[in-house]
Design a protein around this motif. Structure first.
Motif, mmCIF file in Angstrom:
data_model
loop_
_atom_site.group_PDB
_atom_site.id
_atom_site.type_symbol
_atom_site.label_atom_id
_atom_site.label_comp_id
_atom_site.label_asym_id
_atom_site.label_seq_id
_atom_site.Cartn_x
_atom_site.Cartn_y
_atom_site.Cartn_z
ATOM 1 N N LEU A 36 0.966 -1.224 0.042
ATOM 2 C CA LEU A 36 0.087 0.083 -0.006
ATOM 3 C C LEU A 36 0.780 1.459 0.003
ATOM 4 O O LEU A 36 0.366 2.341 -0.796
ATOM 5 N N THR A 37 2.001 1.167 0.648
ATOM 6 C CA THR A 37 2.711 2.455 0.806
ATOM 7 C C THR A 37 3.139 3.268 -0.461
ATOM 8 O O THR A 37 3.283 4.471 -0.445
ATOM 9 N N PRO A 38 3.577 2.586 -1.660
ATOM 10 C CA PRO A 38 3.887 3.334 -2.796
ATOM 11 C C PRO A 38 2.642 4.202 -3.455
ATOM 12 O O PRO A 38 2.802 4.825 -4.305
ATOM 13 N N GLY A 39 1.385 4.068 -2.831
ATOM 14 C CA GLY A 39 0.247 4.541 -3.144
ATOM 15 C C GLY A 39 0.568 6.215 -2.796
ATOM 16 O O GLY A 39 -0.149 6.980 -3.683
ATOM 17 N N ILE A 40 1.510 6.856 -2.232
ATOM 18 C CA ILE A 40 1.652 8.035 -2.040
ATOM 19 C C ILE A 40 2.285 8.632 -3.326
ATOM 20 O O ILE A 40 1.988 9.718 -3.695
ATOM 21 N N PHE A 41 2.637 8.047 -4.469
ATOM 22 C CA PHE A 41 3.152 8.435 -5.543
ATOM 23 C C PHE A 41 1.862 8.620 -6.607
ATOM 24 O O PHE A 41 1.962 9.509 -7.383
ATOM 25 N N VAL A 42 0.734 8.072 -6.148
ATOM 26 C CA VAL A 42 -0.563 8.718 -7.007
ATOM 27 C C VAL A 42 -0.882 9.889 -6.228
ATOM 28 O O VAL A 42 -1.378 10.840 -7.230
ATOM 29 N N VAL A 43 -0.584 10.272 -5.155
ATOM 30 C CA VAL A 43 -0.875 11.520 -4.473
ATOM 31 C C VAL A 43 0.172 12.673 -5.270
ATOM 32 O O VAL A 43 -0.198 13.599 -5.338
ATOM 33 N N TYR A 44 1.475 12.002 -5.430
ATOM 34 C CA TYR A 44 2.395 12.981 -6.153
ATOM 35 C C TYR A 44 2.034 13.221 -7.721
ATOM 36 O O TYR A 44 1.696 14.514 -7.871
ATOM 37 N N LEU A 45 1.406 12.340 -8.312
ATOM 38 C CA LEU A 45 0.804 12.547 -9.337
ATOM 39 C C LEU A 45 -0.327 13.577 -9.459
ATOM 40 O O LEU A 45 -0.414 14.536 -10.373
ATOM 41 N N LEU A 46 -1.058 13.576 -8.429
ATOM 42 C CA LEU A 46 -2.322 14.650 -8.379
ATOM 43 C C LEU A 46 -1.618 15.919 -7.860
ATOM 44 O O LEU A 46 -2.314 17.025 -8.443
ATOM 45 N N VAL A 47 -0.896 15.681 -6.904
ATOM 46 C CA VAL A 47 -0.381 17.303 -6.475
ATOM 47 C C VAL A 47 0.287 17.964 -7.487
ATOM 48 O O VAL A 47 0.627 19.038 -7.565
ATOM 49 N N THR A 48 1.048 17.455 -8.445
ATOM 50 C CA THR A 48 1.942 18.054 -9.597
ATOM 51 C C THR A 48 0.873 18.108 -10.988
ATOM 52 O O THR A 48 1.530 18.475 -12.119
ATOM 53 N N GLY A 49 -0.357 17.679 -10.928
ATOM 54 C CA GLY A 49 -1.308 17.967 -11.972
ATOM 55 C C GLY A 49 -1.111 17.076 -12.957
ATOM 56 O O GLY A 49 -1.621 17.152 -14.071
ATOM 57 N N ARG A 50 -0.528 15.622 -12.881
ATOM 58 C CA ARG A 50 -0.733 14.578 -13.960
ATOM 59 C C ARG A 50 -1.722 13.639 -13.732
ATOM 60 O O ARG A 50 -1.698 12.707 -13.211
ATOM 61 N N TRP A 51 -3.000 14.276 -14.077
ATOM 62 C CA TRP A 51 -4.336 13.552 -13.882
ATOM 63 C C TRP A 51 -4.525 12.515 -14.556
ATOM 64 O O TRP A 51 -4.949 11.389 -14.037
#
Length: 436
Positions: A180-195
């Motif tokens: 589960l922990t690599p899910g933070i990279f989904v948040v990274y994509l969202l925070v940086t606008g790569r929808w």
């Protein structure tokens, strides 16, 4: 003898010398864990496949440790149940070594070409140094999956995303479905606008989890309703191997660690990470985005055992990259290369284990959390490489044209001014716990 031949002989000799030094160091410093975590995976899978038990009911004999990953991880590891134990060890070690070599090549090769280093020589030195890196050697000795997860994420951020590939996000999604922990990279994509990439990652993780649920409904029900919430399966939060902010707070008061203090630290850390990640993305510096997000993942996770800190490896390499990009003999170069050397030195030293039995007092607070301080330093101070071109340069089918500002790996190249400054440089700067 020609100058080139002398140089090659010298490089071969130095690589062999470093290999001997690393082997001697590992013979003294490396702890033999007997593939403890791999034994848990192997035992749980055999209990599930051959003995008719439920995978999340299995505990390694004599311990409280069982299989803690989502059902898709069990599906991905299922072939292990058909292998003899020795073969499972060989596959585990070979997979970690292979993906580590590829990832290090992606990060080191552009630096070597820019600095004028012989590329095979730079890679050989980097791989040997990585072998001494405590999180790396712990990953191999435990039989862990950390490097495989880092590789999946790096495929997205260093290869697919900079090229504008429509499959960007699949690697992150698979990594999150395995753990589960690599899910933070989904948040990274969202925070940086790569929808689009974020949606691809979420869709991939959801699809993988649904496939596992369809094939193994009982195991999936057990994981999502029970095993996921059983924190006793992963070990003691205050144990010195837990190099996360939660571990710092727990070691201050092992009997009653403050959840509020931890939550405040996590929120502040996430705010800094979001700000710095957006700056990296704006510069097209996906490698730094990978390093920053790996560091914040280690910090905010409730449990970050030492072997999880392989996620700090890109940050250390990028410190060298930034140092070599600075003008020769400049203070910036000295500071950055010294920082990389100091961070690496601590992360091969096992220094935190000096406080394994007693982490009280000022020395205990500072020493037992050494790796946390390194993670924080990388999050706060790892430079964003402003020479990086916007993501998307380069073709999806291969590297960009010669002279392009960005590699297909996403590791930026110097502009002509910085290239001139760096031209001619020819040297290399030199718990017995379970499935975590």
């Amino acid at each position: 003898m020609a100058q080139g031949a002398k140089r090659t002989i010298g490089q071969v000799v130095s690589v062999c010398g470093l290999a001997v030094a690393v082997a001697l160091f590992l013979s003294v410093a490396a702890v033999r864990h007997g593939f403890f975590d791999l034994k848990v995976y192997y035992g749980a899978l055999n209990f599930w496949v051959h003995d008719g038990g439920e995978i999340y009911d299995f505990l390694k004999p004599g311990t409280q440790y069982g299989f803690t990953y989502p059902p898709f991880a069990a599906l991905a590891m299922l072939p292990m149940a058909a292998l003899p134990w020795t073969s499972a060890i060989v596959v585990s070690v070979a997979a970690s070594v292979l993906v580590s070599a590829v990832l290090i090549w992606w990060l080191v090769d552009p630096i070597a070409r820019r600095a004028g280093w012989t590329r095979w020589y730079a890679l050989a030195l980097a791989l040997l140094l990585a072998a001494a890196f405590e999180p790396m050697r712990e990953t191999v000795n435990f039989g862990q999956v950390n490097m495989l997860l880092l590789f999946l994420v790096a495929v997205d951020l260093l290869r697919l995303l900079p090229a504008g590939n429509r499959w960007a996000g699949v690697g992150i999604g698979l990594a999150a479905a395995i753990k589960l922990t690599p899910g933070i990279f989904v948040v990274y994509l969202l925070v940086t606008g790569r929808w689009r990439a974020a949606l691809t990652a979420v869709g991939t993780a959801a699809t993988a989890s649904l496939v596992a649920a369809a094939l193994f409904p009982d195991a999936s029900r057990e994981f999502w309703t029970s095993a996921l919430w059983n924190t006793g399966r992963v070990g003691e939060l205050a144990f010195v191997s837990n190099q996360s902010l939660r571990g710092v707070v727990a070691r201050l008061n092992p009997e009653h660690p403050s959840t509020l203090a931890w939550a405040v630290l996590v929120l502040a850390t996430l705010a800094v990470w979001a700000w710095r990640s957006r700056a990296a993305a704006a510069a097209g510096d996906e490698a730094t985005g990978l390093a920053l997000t790996g560091a914040v993942m280690c910090l905010i996770s409730p449990v970050t055992w030492v072997h999880h800190l392989v996620w700090l490896l890109p940050g250390l390499i990028l410190l060298v990259d930034n140092g070599m990009a600075a003008p020769a003999r400049s203070r910036r170069r000295r500071v950055l290369l010294a920082s990389a050397a100091i961070g690496y030195g601590f992360l091969i030293s096992r220094i935190v284990w000096a406080w394994e039995k007693d982490f009280t007092g000022v020395d205990g607070f500072l020493g037992s959390n050494t790796y946390v301080w390194i993670s924080l330093a990388l999050l706060l101070f790892l430079p964003v490489r402003r020479w990086a071109a916007p993501a998307g340069l380069g073709s999806a089918g291969g590297p960009p044209p010669a002279g392009s500002a960005v590699e297909a790996s996403g590791v930026a190249q110097l502009d002509q001014t910085e290239r001139g400054r760096s031209a001619g440089q020819r040297h290399v700067v030199g718990r017995p716990l379970a499935v975590r």
